[in-house]
Design a protein around this motif. Structure first.
Motif, PDB file in Angstrom:
ATOM      1  N   GLU A  30      -9.516   8.894  -8.727  1.00 49.68           N
ATOM      2  CA  GLU A  30     -10.257   7.584  -8.823  1.00 49.68           C
ATOM      3  C   GLU A  30      -9.190   6.261  -8.729  1.00 49.68           C
ATOM      4  O   GLU A  30      -9.402   5.135  -8.382  1.00 49.68           O
ATOM      5  N   ARG A  31      -7.910   6.617  -9.070  1.00 55.53           N
ATOM      6  CA  ARG A  31      -6.988   5.482  -9.181  1.00 55.53           C
ATOM      7  C   ARG A  31      -5.910   5.666  -8.287  1.00 55.53           C
ATOM      8  O   ARG A  31      -4.903   6.543  -8.181  1.00 55.53           O
ATOM      9  N   THR A  32      -6.112   4.875  -7.157  1.00 49.74           N
ATOM     10  CA  THR A  32      -4.989   4.809  -5.959  1.00 49.74           C
ATOM     11  C   THR A  32      -4.752   3.346  -5.645  1.00 49.74           C
ATOM     12  O   THR A  32      -5.679   2.666  -5.571  1.00 49.74           O
ATOM     13  N   TYR A  33      -3.589   3.238  -5.717  1.00 51.16           N
ATOM     14  CA  TYR A  33      -2.975   2.071  -5.217  1.00 51.16           C
ATOM     15  C   TYR A  33      -2.044   2.118  -3.947  1.00 51.16           C
ATOM     16  O   TYR A  33      -1.292   2.875  -3.975  1.00 51.16           O
ATOM     17  N   LEU A  34      -2.381   1.569  -3.021  1.00 50.95           N
ATOM     18  CA  LEU A  34      -1.829   1.844  -1.521  1.00 50.95           C
ATOM     19  C   LEU A  34      -0.127   1.540  -1.738  1.00 50.95           C
ATOM     20  O   LEU A  34       0.562   2.146  -1.177  1.00 50.95           O
ATOM     21  N   LYS A  35      -0.154   0.465  -2.754  1.00 52.50           N
ATOM     22  CA  LYS A  35       1.406   0.047  -2.771  1.00 52.50           C
ATOM     23  C   LYS A  35       2.236   1.251  -3.384  1.00 52.50           C
ATOM     24  O   LYS A  35       3.480   1.145  -3.493  1.00 52.50           O
ATOM     25  N   GLN A  36       1.663   2.011  -4.096  1.00 53.65           N
ATOM     26  CA  GLN A  36       2.473   3.068  -4.814  1.00 53.65           C
ATOM     27  C   GLN A  36       3.237   4.011  -3.768  1.00 53.65           C
ATOM     28  O   GLN A  36       4.025   4.857  -4.219  1.00 53.65           O
ATOM     29  N   PHE A  37       2.758   3.972  -2.399  1.00 53.17           N
ATOM     30  CA  PHE A  37       3.203   4.684  -1.427  1.00 53.17           C
ATOM     31  C   PHE A  37       4.358   3.901  -0.658  1.00 53.17           C
ATOM     32  O   PHE A  37       4.787   4.569   0.261  1.00 53.17           O
ATOM     33  N   GLY A  38       4.228   2.839  -0.674  1.00 54.23           N
ATOM     34  CA  GLY A  38       5.262   1.865   0.021  1.00 54.23           C
ATOM     35  C   GLY A  38       4.633   0.544   0.525  1.00 54.23           C
ATOM     36  O   GLY A  38       3.687   0.291   0.195  1.00 54.23           O
ATOM     37  N   ASN A  39       5.359   0.209   1.570  1.00 57.84           N
ATOM     38  CA  ASN A  39       4.958  -1.109   1.983  1.00 57.84           C
ATOM     39  C   ASN A  39       4.571  -1.194   3.530  1.00 57.84           C
ATOM     40  O   ASN A  39       3.932  -2.042   3.889  1.00 57.84           O
ATOM     41  N   ASN A  40       4.772   0.029   4.059  1.00 59.43           N
ATOM     42  CA  ASN A  40       4.571  -0.085   5.668  1.00 59.43           C
ATOM     43  C   ASN A  40       3.616   0.997   5.966  1.00 59.43           C
ATOM     44  O   ASN A  40       3.351   1.897   5.033  1.00 59.43           O
ATOM     45  N   LYS A  41       2.836   0.757   6.957  1.00 60.75           N
ATOM     46  CA  LYS A  41       1.830   1.862   7.521  1.00 60.75           C
ATOM     47  C   LYS A  41       2.060   3.324   7.325  1.00 60.75           C
ATOM     48  O   LYS A  41       1.340   4.102   6.748  1.00 60.75           O
ATOM     49  N   ASP A  42       3.328   3.587   8.074  1.00 58.48           N
ATOM     50  CA  ASP A  42       3.736   4.924   7.957  1.00 58.48           C
ATOM     51  C   ASP A  42       3.917   5.448   6.746  1.00 58.48           C
ATOM     52  O   ASP A  42       3.528   6.895   6.615  1.00 58.48           O
ATOM     53  N   ASP A  43       4.573   4.859   5.918  1.00 63.28           N
ATOM     54  CA  ASP A  43       4.877   5.406   4.380  1.00 63.28           C
ATOM     55  C   ASP A  43       3.669   5.557   3.625  1.00 63.28           C
ATOM     56  O   ASP A  43       3.398   6.894   2.939  1.00 63.28           O
ATOM     57  N   ILE A  44       2.658   4.443   3.785  1.00 69.13           N
ATOM     58  CA  ILE A  44       1.373   4.653   2.984  1.00 69.13           C
ATOM     59  C   ILE A  44       0.437   6.039   3.603  1.00 69.13           C
ATOM     60  O   ILE A  44       0.206   6.682   2.859  1.00 69.13           O
ATOM     61  N   ILE A  45       0.529   6.380   5.011  1.00 69.55           N
ATOM     62  CA  ILE A  45      -0.296   7.202   5.367  1.00 69.55           C
ATOM     63  C   ILE A  45       0.523   8.474   4.943  1.00 69.55           C
ATOM     64  O   ILE A  45      -0.299   9.418   4.520  1.00 69.55           O
ATOM     65  N   TYR A  63     -15.598   8.503  -7.177  1.00 67.96           N
ATOM     66  CA  TYR A  63     -15.455   7.616  -6.218  1.00 67.96           C
ATOM     67  C   TYR A  63     -13.910   7.252  -5.983  1.00 67.96           C
ATOM     68  O   TYR A  63     -13.120   7.046  -7.010  1.00 67.96           O
ATOM     69  N   SER A  64     -13.417   7.184  -4.873  1.00 70.28           N
ATOM     70  CA  SER A  64     -11.846   6.878  -4.471  1.00 70.28           C
ATOM     71  C   SER A  64     -11.773   5.801  -3.366  1.00 70.28           C
ATOM     72  O   SER A  64     -12.813   6.092  -2.509  1.00 70.28           O
ATOM     73  N   ASN A  65     -10.996   4.798  -3.519  1.00 71.75           N
ATOM     74  CA  ASN A  65     -10.981   3.840  -2.286  1.00 71.75           C
ATOM     75  C   ASN A  65     -10.048   4.175  -1.451  1.00 71.75           C
ATOM     76  O   ASN A  65      -9.942   3.590  -0.284  1.00 71.75           O
ATOM     77  N   ARG A  66      -9.568   5.452  -1.167  1.00 74.62           N
ATOM     78  CA  ARG A  66      -8.611   5.934  -0.007  1.00 74.62           C
ATOM     79  C   ARG A  66      -9.344   6.210   0.988  1.00 74.62           C
ATOM     80  O   ARG A  66      -9.087   6.167   1.934  1.00 74.62           O
ATOM     81  N   GLY A  67     -10.838   6.667   0.820  1.00 74.67           N
ATOM     82  CA  GLY A  67     -11.403   7.290   1.985  1.00 74.67           C
ATOM     83  C   GLY A  67     -11.780   6.159   3.160  1.00 74.67           C
ATOM     84  O   GLY A  67     -11.593   6.273   4.302  1.00 74.67           O
TER      85      GLY A  67
END
Length: 67
Positions: A30-45, A63-67
């Motif tokens: 349930e706890r996802t923050y996109l910034k935890q994966f990096g700052n650019n699109k490829d790193d996030i994906i 519920y997760s905001n990732r979907g």
């Protein structure tokens, strides 16, 4: 997921369906923050596709905001 992203997917996510995403039964945290994966699109994906699941697929509605 494999159909869309090829072999760059965590083994647990390979058989996930769009239905799992829409019904929140994928098993994502349930706890996802996109910034935890990096700052650019490829790193996030890459981070999203290789992160571990919190629950087994279809075992819990969360519920997760990732979907």
């Amino acid at each position: 997921m494999n159909n869309y992203f090829g072999d760059n997917v965590n083994e647990k996510l390979k058989n996930v369906t769009i239905k799992n995403l829409l019904t929140h039964t994928l098993g994502l945290s349930e706890r996802t923050y996109l910034k935890q994966f990096g700052n650019n699109k490829d790193d996030i994906i890459r981070g999203l596709l290789n992160d571990d699941l919190q629950y087994e697929v279809n075992s819990t509605v969360a519920y997760s905001n990732r979907g």
